[in-house]
Design an enzyme around this catalytic site. Sequence first.
Site, PDB file in Angstrom:
ATOM      1  N   HIS A 195      -3.202  -9.552   5.900  1.00 44.12           N
ATOM      2  CA  HIS A 195      -2.296  -9.711   7.044  1.00 44.12           C
ATOM      3  C   HIS A 195      -2.390 -11.126   7.628  1.00 44.12           C
ATOM      4  O   HIS A 195      -1.370 -11.750   7.908  1.00 44.12           O
ATOM      5  CB  HIS A 195      -2.664  -8.722   8.157  1.00 44.12           C
ATOM      6  CG  HIS A 195      -2.509  -7.282   7.778  1.00 44.12           C
ATOM      7  ND1 HIS A 195      -3.580  -6.456   7.562  1.00 44.12           N
ATOM      8  CD2 HIS A 195      -1.412  -6.511   7.581  1.00 44.12           C
ATOM      9  CE1 HIS A 195      -3.157  -5.235   7.260  1.00 44.12           C
ATOM     10  NE2 HIS A 195      -1.847  -5.239   7.255  1.00 44.12           N
TER      11      HIS A 195
ATOM     12  N   ARG B 123      -6.210   0.895   3.859  1.00 46.86           N
ATOM     13  CA  ARG B 123      -6.588   2.214   3.331  1.00 46.86           C
ATOM     14  C   ARG B 123      -7.903   2.182   2.543  1.00 46.86           C
ATOM     15  O   ARG B 123      -8.421   3.255   2.205  1.00 46.86           O
ATOM     16  CB  ARG B 123      -5.472   2.780   2.462  1.00 46.86           C
ATOM     17  CG  ARG B 123      -4.255   3.217   3.275  1.00 46.86           C
ATOM     18  CD  ARG B 123      -3.242   3.950   2.430  1.00 46.86           C
ATOM     19  NE  ARG B 123      -2.243   4.622   3.241  1.00 46.86           N
ATOM     20  CZ  ARG B 123      -0.994   4.191   3.433  1.00 46.86           C
ATOM     21  NH1 ARG B 123      -0.584   3.063   2.881  1.00 46.86           N
ATOM     22  NH2 ARG B 123      -0.150   4.877   4.175  1.00 46.86           N
TER      23      ARG B 123
HETATM   24  P1  AMP Z   1       0.739  -3.024   6.080  1.00 55.35           P
HETATM   25  O1  AMP Z   1       0.137  -3.261   7.421  1.00 55.35           O
HETATM   26  O2  AMP Z   1      -0.209  -2.423   5.092  1.00 55.35           O
HETATM   27  O3  AMP Z   1       2.078  -2.331   6.142  1.00 55.35           O
HETATM   28  O4  AMP Z   1       1.049  -4.451   5.478  1.00 55.35           O
HETATM   29  C1  AMP Z   1       1.784  -5.400   6.209  1.00 55.35           C
HETATM   30  C2  AMP Z   1       2.141  -6.537   5.285  1.00 55.35           C
HETATM   31  O5  AMP Z   1       0.947  -7.106   4.751  1.00 55.35           O
HETATM   32  C3  AMP Z   1       2.990  -6.086   4.084  1.00 55.35           C
HETATM   33  O6  AMP Z   1       3.989  -7.069   3.831  1.00 55.35           O
HETATM   34  C4  AMP Z   1       1.982  -6.024   2.980  1.00 55.35           C
HETATM   35  O7  AMP Z   1       2.546  -6.229   1.699  1.00 55.35           O
HETATM   36  C5  AMP Z   1       1.054  -7.162   3.341  1.00 55.35           C
HETATM   37  N1  AMP Z   1      -0.269  -6.972   2.726  1.00 55.35           N
HETATM   38  C6  AMP Z   1      -1.010  -5.836   2.705  1.00 55.35           C
HETATM   39  N2  AMP Z   1      -2.141  -6.023   1.988  1.00 55.35           N
HETATM   40  C7  AMP Z   1      -2.106  -7.310   1.542  1.00 55.35           C
HETATM   41  C8  AMP Z   1      -2.973  -8.108   0.743  1.00 55.35           C
HETATM   42  N3  AMP Z   1      -4.125  -7.627   0.262  1.00 55.35           N
HETATM   43  N4  AMP Z   1      -2.609  -9.383   0.481  1.00 55.35           N
HETATM   44  C9  AMP Z   1      -1.453  -9.890   0.976  1.00 55.35           C
HETATM   45  N5  AMP Z   1      -0.579  -9.180   1.728  1.00 55.35           N
HETATM   46  C10 AMP Z   1      -0.902  -7.906   2.015  1.00 55.35           C
END
Ligand code: AMP
Length: 286
Positions: free
Chosen positions: A37, A187
Amino acid sequence: MEIIRSAGEMQSHAEKIRSSGKRIGVVPTMGYFHEGHTSLIRIARERCDVVVTTIFVNPAQFGTGEDFEQYPRDFERDKALAEEGGTDVIFAPDAEEMYPPGFGTFVVPEDGASILEGQVRPSHFRGVVTVVVKLFHLTKPHIAVFGQKDAQQVFVVRRMIRDLNFDIDLVVAPTIREQDGLAKSSRNLYLTAAERAEAPLLYQALKEAESLAALGERKAEKIRAAVSEVLQRAKLATADYVAVVDPETFREVGELHPPLALVAVAVRFGSARLIDNILISVSSKG
Ligand code: AMP
């Protein structure tokens, strides 16, 4: 850094920023920040005058029996990390604010949204696209940053931006990993120590696909079999899918074609469902 909870306030604030000639970058998230993030926030920081990070665990993208209730939340920690990464505004509405009583309009993606993640989670992308459209209207961004970690989400959002004529540049950020290759994810917290020890096999399986393609393998079936073989070493896991798709269409392919193929996996470790993917360059020489 400002914290805004009201949709109306967010929208009028974004309008003011826009009319002062500043560029807005939005980073949509569900919170519980990790370095994935914060890397997205930094990318938005480099490219824009005002960075809006949204934090919203979107009920519409969770199916019945999924982990909406258990999804980890820690607003105070997120606030500190968002600010450190260069966020100017956190938009963190609650579910009532985004889906008030009487809400009845969804944006439903078609083709390409009903395989892989869409097949396992049938209403997932309807929830994702609906909330992203709402967040775009509320934060009025010039650019939006999403992670390649959620490759099918990137596909669905990119197509929605094009189909619905949003004047927004989509920036796709690379996947940030732990040292052992496991993609960072909120997760990962669900994993037991034994499952965590096996989890790097996801990335090893994807690297195996990359090596085979580099050696000239073009048959998707062979690549899938090799990936599955590595995943089978994870005794505590069951694979939801191993897929080889064209990243432009998100359709499964029989053969790898230049310039790129995407290998995507989803695996369940008990209550944790992990996804990962790798983009593979496919040379025309084979
Ligand atoms: P989430 O909070 O899981 O919905 O993710 C928010 C954003 O962060 C989304 O655009 C995800 O693709 C991105 N994201 C989640 N995990 C990663 C990671 N390990 N590396 C880069 N971006 C990520």
